[in-house]
Motif scaffolding. Structure first.
Motif, mmCIF file in Angstrom:
data_model
loop_
_atom_site.group_PDB
_atom_site.id
_atom_site.type_symbol
_atom_site.label_atom_id
_atom_site.label_comp_id
_atom_site.label_asym_id
_atom_site.label_seq_id
_atom_site.Cartn_x
_atom_site.Cartn_y
_atom_site.Cartn_z
ATOM 1 N N GLU A 165 0.785 -1.079 -0.037
ATOM 2 C CA GLU A 165 -0.074 0.007 -0.077
ATOM 3 C C GLU A 165 0.850 1.387 0.004
ATOM 4 O O GLU A 165 1.685 1.384 0.889
ATOM 5 C CB GLU A 165 -0.904 0.109 1.033
ATOM 6 N N GLN A 166 0.693 2.277 -1.075
ATOM 7 C CA GLN A 166 1.369 3.203 -1.050
ATOM 8 C C GLN A 166 0.387 4.428 -1.208
ATOM 9 O O GLN A 166 -0.319 4.506 -2.173
ATOM 10 C CB GLN A 166 2.509 3.030 -2.276
ATOM 11 N N GLU A 167 1.160 5.663 -0.770
ATOM 12 C CA GLU A 167 0.303 6.856 -0.954
ATOM 13 C C GLU A 167 0.389 7.401 -2.369
ATOM 14 O O GLU A 167 1.605 7.275 -3.054
ATOM 15 C CB GLU A 167 0.925 7.922 -0.017
ATOM 16 N N ALA A 168 -0.579 7.883 -3.034
ATOM 17 C CA ALA A 168 -0.556 8.566 -4.159
ATOM 18 C C ALA A 168 -1.207 9.940 -3.955
ATOM 19 O O ALA A 168 -1.819 10.082 -3.384
ATOM 20 C CB ALA A 168 -1.430 7.513 -5.466
ATOM 21 N N PRO A 169 -1.186 10.839 -5.239
ATOM 22 C CA PRO A 169 -1.728 12.113 -5.264
ATOM 23 C C PRO A 169 -3.095 11.960 -4.704
ATOM 24 O O PRO A 169 -3.670 11.163 -5.126
ATOM 25 C CB PRO A 169 -1.393 12.525 -6.668
ATOM 26 N N PHE A 170 -3.622 13.134 -4.481
ATOM 27 C CA PHE A 170 -5.133 13.407 -4.200
ATOM 28 C C PHE A 170 -5.588 12.516 -3.053
ATOM 29 O O PHE A 170 -6.675 12.118 -3.025
ATOM 30 C CB PHE A 170 -5.807 13.290 -5.497
ATOM 31 N N ASP A 171 -4.857 12.352 -2.179
ATOM 32 C CA ASP A 171 -5.060 11.308 -0.888
ATOM 33 C C ASP A 171 -5.750 9.900 -1.381
ATOM 34 O O ASP A 171 -6.598 9.314 -0.562
ATOM 35 C CB ASP A 171 -5.951 12.198 -0.078
ATOM 36 N N THR A 172 -5.238 9.426 -2.466
ATOM 37 C CA THR A 172 -5.678 8.153 -3.055
ATOM 38 C C THR A 172 -4.276 7.170 -2.486
ATOM 39 O O THR A 172 -3.360 7.453 -2.098
ATOM 40 C CB THR A 172 -5.655 8.108 -4.380
ATOM 41 N N ILE A 173 -4.853 5.930 -2.325
ATOM 42 C CA ILE A 173 -3.821 4.881 -2.239
ATOM 43 C C ILE A 173 -3.764 3.959 -3.358
ATOM 44 O O ILE A 173 -4.520 3.724 -4.181
ATOM 45 C CB ILE A 173 -4.414 3.798 -1.038
ATOM 46 N N ARG A 174 -2.381 3.566 -3.420
ATOM 47 C CA ARG A 174 -2.112 2.368 -4.674
ATOM 48 C C ARG A 174 -2.030 1.396 -3.855
ATOM 49 O O ARG A 174 -1.318 1.137 -2.903
ATOM 50 C CB ARG A 174 -0.626 2.934 -5.177
ATOM 51 N N PHE A 175 -2.684 0.288 -4.291
ATOM 52 C CA PHE A 175 -2.810 -1.102 -3.701
ATOM 53 C C PHE A 175 -2.177 -2.169 -4.676
ATOM 54 O O PHE A 175 -2.748 -2.121 -5.768
ATOM 55 C CB PHE A 175 -4.241 -1.582 -3.289
ATOM 56 N N HIS A 176 -0.983 -2.557 -4.417
ATOM 57 C CA HIS A 176 -0.266 -3.536 -5.111
ATOM 58 C C HIS A 176 -0.185 -5.096 -4.856
ATOM 59 O O HIS A 176 0.419 -5.714 -4.213
ATOM 60 C CB HIS A 176 1.129 -2.994 -5.119
ATOM 61 N N PRO A 177 -1.385 -5.392 -4.911
ATOM 62 C CA PRO A 177 -1.666 -7.137 -4.383
ATOM 63 C C PRO A 177 -0.685 -8.008 -5.154
ATOM 64 O O PRO A 177 -0.238 -9.155 -4.698
ATOM 65 C CB PRO A 177 -2.953 -7.408 -4.911
ATOM 66 N N MET A 178 0.032 -7.582 -6.418
ATOM 67 C CA MET A 178 0.978 -8.826 -6.933
ATOM 68 C C MET A 178 2.423 -8.497 -6.889
ATOM 69 O O MET A 178 3.364 -9.052 -7.339
ATOM 70 C CB MET A 178 0.659 -8.578 -8.477
ATOM 71 N N LEU A 179 2.597 -7.596 -5.920
ATOM 72 C CA LEU A 179 4.161 -6.996 -5.706
ATOM 73 C C LEU A 179 5.072 -8.121 -5.364
ATOM 74 O O LEU A 179 6.070 -7.939 -5.791
ATOM 75 C CB LEU A 179 4.176 -5.998 -4.378
ATOM 76 N N ASP A 180 4.713 -9.367 -4.509
ATOM 77 C CA ASP A 180 5.432 -10.163 -4.423
ATOM 78 C C ASP A 180 5.417 -11.530 -5.150
ATOM 79 O O ASP A 180 6.151 -12.388 -4.811
ATOM 80 C CB ASP A 180 5.672 -10.408 -2.981
ATOM 81 N N TRP A 181 4.632 -11.505 -6.263
ATOM 82 C CA TRP A 181 4.436 -12.456 -7.415
ATOM 83 C C TRP A 181 5.839 -12.414 -8.126
ATOM 84 O O TRP A 181 6.271 -11.211 -8.560
ATOM 85 C CB TRP A 181 3.260 -12.183 -7.988
ATOM 86 N N SER A 182 6.210 -13.616 -8.694
ATOM 87 C CA SER A 182 7.275 -13.540 -9.506
ATOM 88 C C SER A 182 6.685 -13.731 -11.151
ATOM 89 O O SER A 182 5.607 -14.541 -11.132
ATOM 90 C CB SER A 182 8.149 -14.634 -9.159
ATOM 91 N N MET A 183 7.440 -13.781 -11.943
ATOM 92 C CA MET A 183 7.008 -14.273 -13.253
ATOM 93 C C MET A 183 6.751 -15.736 -13.281
ATOM 94 O O MET A 183 5.785 -16.221 -13.970
ATOM 95 C CB MET A 183 8.193 -13.981 -14.372
ATOM 96 N N LYS A 184 7.424 -16.495 -12.549
ATOM 97 C CA LYS A 184 7.094 -17.917 -12.407
ATOM 98 C C LYS A 184 5.826 -18.371 -11.939
ATOM 99 O O LYS A 184 5.094 -19.132 -12.315
ATOM 100 C CB LYS A 184 7.976 -18.747 -11.669
ATOM 101 N N THR A 185 5.533 -17.581 -10.905
ATOM 102 C CA THR A 185 4.139 -17.833 -10.206
ATOM 103 C C THR A 185 2.930 -17.176 -11.293
ATOM 104 O O THR A 185 1.952 -17.763 -11.239
ATOM 105 C CB THR A 185 3.834 -16.739 -8.810
ATOM 106 N N ILE A 186 3.357 -16.164 -11.877
ATOM 107 C CA ILE A 186 2.258 -15.546 -12.708
ATOM 108 C C ILE A 186 2.010 -16.680 -13.806
ATOM 109 O O ILE A 186 0.759 -16.920 -13.869
ATOM 110 C CB ILE A 186 2.746 -14.482 -13.458
#
Length: 218
Positions: free
Chosen positions: A138-159
């Motif tokens: 979870e990371q802050e973005a402009p305009f008080d929004t949140i970026r949610f990165h659910p695949m951040l720890d997935w690898s190409m192999k997992t994908i």
């Protein structure tokens, strides 16, 4: 994140009254997140940034995936018409200033979406680049929004294991040697010694379009 964790997080956002959206380039590896979302809540809008420079195969594939997954796909475009996307000498910007071309066609339209929504569900993976590896789930973005990165720890192999398990369709350019597919003028086939993102903007000191550098709150 495990799929159960993604589901729980999306349900918590919804319970809090947060407005969610996602974006997709509709590459083969992008389909895993779209497929997961379609099973959790297929009403979440999926925005396709139509730059006007996509491969025709990508546009057709987008329509195929939207129908197969039952997604609410919405096209969004730059407010700057193509004839104005030129430099002082009359050359189209992707030839002389690709950073500005990306800003006009990708970053600025997404920035407008952030004014409307609370949560941007984004499929970046840490193994794609050093910039993405440094991101948080979870990371802050402009305009008080949140970026949610659910695949951040997935690898190409997992994908690709998920793609095989669920028999997801493949982008038609995969079989022709393309792996990271963006706008046609700035995408080339992947050579064996190249990293995934090096097939984009080849020969330039550039591996990001700006979505994951400019639209992160500093």
């Amino acid at each position: 994140m495990e799929i159960s964790e993604i589901k729980a997080k999306l349900e918590s956002y919804k319970a809090e009254g947060k407005k969610m959206f996602t974006t997709s380039s509709f590459q083969t590896h992008s389909l895993v997140m779209l497929h997961i979302l379609s099973r959790i809540d297929n009403t979440i809008p999926v925005y396709f940034l139509n730059t006007g420079y996509h491969f025709p195969e990508t546009v057709s594939f987008k329509d195929q995936v939207a129908e197969a997954f039952g997604l609410n796909v919405i096209e969004t475009r730059s407010s700057v018409p193509r004839y104005m996307q030129k430099d002082h000498s009359g050359k189209l910007l992707f030839t002389s200033d690709p950073d500005h071309c990306c800003y006009i066609n990708k970053t600025a339209p997404t920035e407008e979406l952030l004014r409307t929504y609370d949560i941007w569900i984004n499929g970046v993976r840490g193994d794609q680049s050093s910039t993405r590896k440094a991101m948080k789930t979870e990371q802050e973005a402009p305009f008080d929004t949140i970026r949610f990165h659910p695949m951040l720890d997935w690898s190409m192999k997992t994908i690709f294991a998920y793609i095989r398990e669920h028999n997801l369709p493949r982008h038609p350019l995969d079989s022709k040697g393309y792996l990271s597919i963006g706008c046609e003028p700035c995408t080339r086939k992947l050579d064996p010694e190249m990293q995934e993102r090096e097939a984009r903007w080849f020969g330039l000191n550039k591996v990001e379009c700006g979505l994951h550098t400019d639209l992160v709150k500093k």
